[in-house]
Design an enzyme around this catalytic site. Sequence first.
Site, mmCIF file in Angstrom:
data_model
loop_
_atom_site.group_PDB
_atom_site.id
_atom_site.type_symbol
_atom_site.label_atom_id
_atom_site.label_comp_id
_atom_site.label_asym_id
_atom_site.label_seq_id
_atom_site.Cartn_x
_atom_site.Cartn_y
_atom_site.Cartn_z
ATOM 1 N NE ARG A 64 -3.899 2.135 2.098
ATOM 2 C CZ ARG A 64 -4.475 3.079 3.038
ATOM 3 N NH1 ARG A 64 -3.872 2.555 4.273
ATOM 4 N NH2 ARG A 64 -5.040 3.664 2.877
ATOM 5 C CE1 TYR A 104 -11.733 -5.878 4.407
ATOM 6 C CE2 TYR A 104 -10.251 -6.167 2.489
ATOM 7 C CZ TYR A 104 -10.539 -5.625 3.979
ATOM 8 O OH TYR A 104 -9.595 -4.522 4.332
#
Length: 143
Positions: free
Chosen positions: A6, A63
């Site tokens: 990320r 998700y």
Amino acid sequence: SAPYLRDSLLAAGATVETLETAGFWSNLPRLYDAVRLALLGALGSPLVMCHISHVYETGASLYFTVVTPQEDDPVAQWERAKAAVNAAIVEAGGTISHHHGVGREHREAYAAELGPLGVGILQAVKARLDPAGILNPGVLVAR
């Protein structure tokens, strides 16, 4: 290993976020499509990935992980996308949150999901248990 990527993706100019919902088995395809289409509409051509994170007798949690090029204001970019997704989830009969909780980010969509009666019940419980309004004010429902 995606969570470890990320920071590198953010530094490279990508917006990377996650979101989740849950629904009944019979409604999961509709819910998936609604969220995916909301993300495409709000973000253009994002990479939208989804997995089932929890399963139950009656349904499951979807998700989502989303990766898209950052705009000049990535916070506003994600807020726009999240608002579109929240509306799509409520319209498609999903729940606004699963295991991440509600909090300020989901408060308005949660109120739409619960309806006026549900919000009134939560406000009455909050008023009774926390009359001074000191425990997480404005987090679950507006006072």
